[in-house]
Design a protein around this motif. Structure first.
Motif, short mmCIF file in Angstrom:
data_model
loop_
_atom_site.label_atom_id
_atom_site.label_comp_id
_atom_site.label_asym_id
_atom_site.label_seq_id
_atom_site.Cartn_x
_atom_site.Cartn_y
_atom_site.Cartn_z
N VAL A 14 6.56 -7.96 -10.05
CA VAL A 14 5.21 -8.13 -9.52
C VAL A 14 4.37 -6.94 -9.97
O VAL A 14 4.72 -5.80 -9.70
N HIS A 15 3.27 -7.22 -10.68
CA HIS A 15 2.30 -6.18 -11.03
C HIS A 15 1.20 -6.23 -9.98
O HIS A 15 0.63 -7.30 -9.73
N LEU A 16 0.88 -5.11 -9.38
CA LEU A 16 -0.22 -4.98 -8.43
C LEU A 16 -1.17 -3.93 -8.99
O LEU A 16 -0.84 -2.76 -9.01
N ARG A 17 -2.33 -4.38 -9.47
CA ARG A 17 -3.29 -3.44 -10.06
C ARG A 17 -4.61 -3.52 -9.31
O ARG A 17 -4.92 -4.51 -8.66
N GLY A 18 -5.40 -2.47 -9.45
CA GLY A 18 -6.73 -2.44 -8.86
C GLY A 18 -7.22 -1.01 -8.82
O GLY A 18 -6.49 -0.07 -9.13
N ASN A 19 -8.46 -0.85 -8.45
CA ASN A 19 -9.06 0.47 -8.38
C ASN A 19 -8.46 1.30 -7.25
O ASN A 19 -7.72 0.79 -6.41
N SER A 20 -8.81 2.57 -7.25
CA SER A 20 -8.39 3.47 -6.18
C SER A 20 -8.82 2.89 -4.84
O SER A 20 -9.91 2.33 -4.71
N PRO A 114 -15.07 -4.05 -4.09
CA PRO A 114 -16.34 -3.48 -4.55
C PRO A 114 -16.37 -1.96 -4.32
O PRO A 114 -15.69 -1.44 -3.44
N PHE A 115 -17.20 -1.29 -5.11
CA PHE A 115 -17.24 0.17 -5.04
C PHE A 115 -17.60 0.69 -3.65
O PHE A 115 -17.00 1.65 -3.18
N ILE A 116 -18.54 0.05 -2.98
CA ILE A 116 -18.94 0.52 -1.65
C ILE A 116 -17.76 0.47 -0.67
O ILE A 116 -17.57 1.36 0.16
N GLU A 117 -16.93 -0.56 -0.80
CA GLU A 117 -15.72 -0.68 0.04
C GLU A 117 -14.67 0.35 -0.38
O GLU A 117 -13.96 0.91 0.44
N THR A 118 -14.61 0.63 -1.68
CA THR A 118 -13.71 1.67 -2.19
C THR A 118 -14.03 3.00 -1.52
O THR A 118 -13.14 3.74 -1.09
N LEU A 119 -15.33 3.34 -1.44
CA LEU A 119 -15.75 4.59 -0.79
C LEU A 119 -15.31 4.63 0.67
O LEU A 119 -14.79 5.65 1.14
N ALA A 120 -15.52 3.54 1.38
CA ALA A 120 -15.16 3.50 2.81
C ALA A 120 -13.65 3.65 2.99
O ALA A 120 -13.19 4.40 3.86
N ASN A 134 -18.34 11.18 -6.81
CA ASN A 134 -18.56 11.20 -8.26
C ASN A 134 -17.27 10.92 -9.03
O ASN A 134 -17.27 10.19 -10.02
N GLN A 135 -16.17 11.53 -8.56
CA GLN A 135 -14.88 11.30 -9.22
C GLN A 135 -14.46 9.84 -9.07
O GLN A 135 -14.01 9.22 -10.02
N LEU A 136 -14.64 9.29 -7.86
CA LEU A 136 -14.30 7.88 -7.65
C LEU A 136 -15.14 6.97 -8.55
O LEU A 136 -14.63 5.99 -9.09
N ARG A 137 -16.40 7.31 -8.71
CA ARG A 137 -17.29 6.52 -9.56
C ARG A 137 -16.81 6.55 -11.02
O ARG A 137 -16.86 5.55 -11.73
N ILE A 154 -7.37 -11.03 -6.17
CA ILE A 154 -7.40 -11.10 -4.71
C ILE A 154 -8.59 -10.27 -4.24
O ILE A 154 -8.70 -9.09 -4.56
N ASP A 155 -9.48 -10.92 -3.50
CA ASP A 155 -10.71 -10.29 -3.05
C ASP A 155 -10.47 -9.31 -1.90
O ASP A 155 -9.47 -9.40 -1.19
N ALA A 156 -11.44 -8.42 -1.69
CA ALA A 156 -11.36 -7.39 -0.67
C ALA A 156 -11.27 -7.95 0.74
O ALA A 156 -10.74 -7.29 1.63
N ASP A 157 -11.73 -9.17 0.94
CA ASP A 157 -11.71 -9.72 2.30
C ASP A 157 -10.35 -10.31 2.68
O ASP A 157 -10.16 -10.73 3.83
N SER A 158 -9.39 -10.30 1.77
CA SER A 158 -8.04 -10.76 2.10
C SER A 158 -7.34 -9.67 2.91
O SER A 158 -7.20 -8.54 2.45
N LEU A 159 -6.92 -9.99 4.10
CA LEU A 159 -6.22 -9.03 4.95
C LEU A 159 -4.88 -8.64 4.34
O LEU A 159 -4.26 -9.45 3.62
N ARG A 160 -4.43 -7.44 4.65
CA ARG A 160 -3.15 -6.94 4.11
C ARG A 160 -2.03 -7.94 4.38
O ARG A 160 -1.28 -8.30 3.48
N THR A 161 -1.90 -8.40 5.61
CA THR A 161 -0.83 -9.33 5.96
C THR A 161 -0.96 -10.65 5.19
O THR A 161 0.05 -11.22 4.76
N ASP A 162 -2.18 -11.12 5.00
CA ASP A 162 -2.39 -12.36 4.24
C ASP A 162 -2.02 -12.17 2.77
O ASP A 162 -1.44 -13.07 2.15
#
Length: 181
Positions: A14-20, A114-120, A134-137, A154-162
């Motif tokens: 299983v490959h799991l990729r995505g931003n920080s 999305p980046f705004i969610e990444t920041l949060a 700035n580093q995150l950007r 997989i979108d950000a609104d998918s819960l961890r358990t889901d």
């Protein structure tokens, strides 16, 4: 190029990729917790930052180390969850070759946050004081997908358990037995 087959017909990769801060490590840990023994976690951060203490750069030594550790786990009969930012331009060739060489089933996922969610999300992490906006950007790459439409987004609104449930189901890990020892 000589194909170096790896794993067995029964192993899952299983490959799991995505931003920080997209949830990769948390989801990988959830999959392992749910599955039990017999599932190896191969984390880019651990191998690159902890084992090698290397910056993420094209041609870095961590790319080969990640590949080697994943292959070793598969050849030893472990299912492998490989997780990390794993930029497509730096890690894509290795990931695609590993996928091609794997005898078993390979499933690839990209966590799209999305980046705004990444920041949060980043603000809640232990390294929040070390890495600023700035580093995150600089690190952030929207939909940095591998070629060939091989990744399930997989979108950000998918819960961890889901998300864990989905991956366990998609890969059949939910029905496979854990190792007893």
């Amino acid at each position: 190029m000589v194909r170096m087959v790896v794993g067995t017909a029964e192993t899952r990769l299983v490959h799991l990729r995505g931003n920080s801060a997209s949830g990769k490590s948390s989801i990988a840990a959830g999959i392992r917790e749910r599955f039990g023994r017999g599932l190896a976690l191969v984390g880019q951060d651990n191998l690159r930052r902890i084992v090698l203490r290397e910056h993420d750069r094209p041609g870095g030594a961590n790319i080969g180390l990640i590949d080697t550790v994943a292959r070793y786990g598969l050849d030893a009969g472990y299912h492998v969850v490989l997780e990390g930012i794993l930029y497509a331009d730096r890690y894509g060739q290795m990931l695609q070759q590993l996928r091609a060489d794997h005898r078993g089933h390979t499933h690839c996922y990209y966590l799209d946050v999305p980046f705004i969610e990444t920041l949060a999300r980043h603000a809640t992490k232990p390294i929040a004081d070390e890495v600023d906006e700035n580093q995150l950007r600089e690190w952030y790459r929207p939909l940095d997908l591998l070629p060939g439409s091989i990744e399930t987004v997989i979108d950000a609104d998918s819960l961890r358990t889901d998300t864990v449930d989905r991956i366990m189901h998609d890969t059949d890990l939910a029905r496979l037995p854990a190792r007893e020892h």
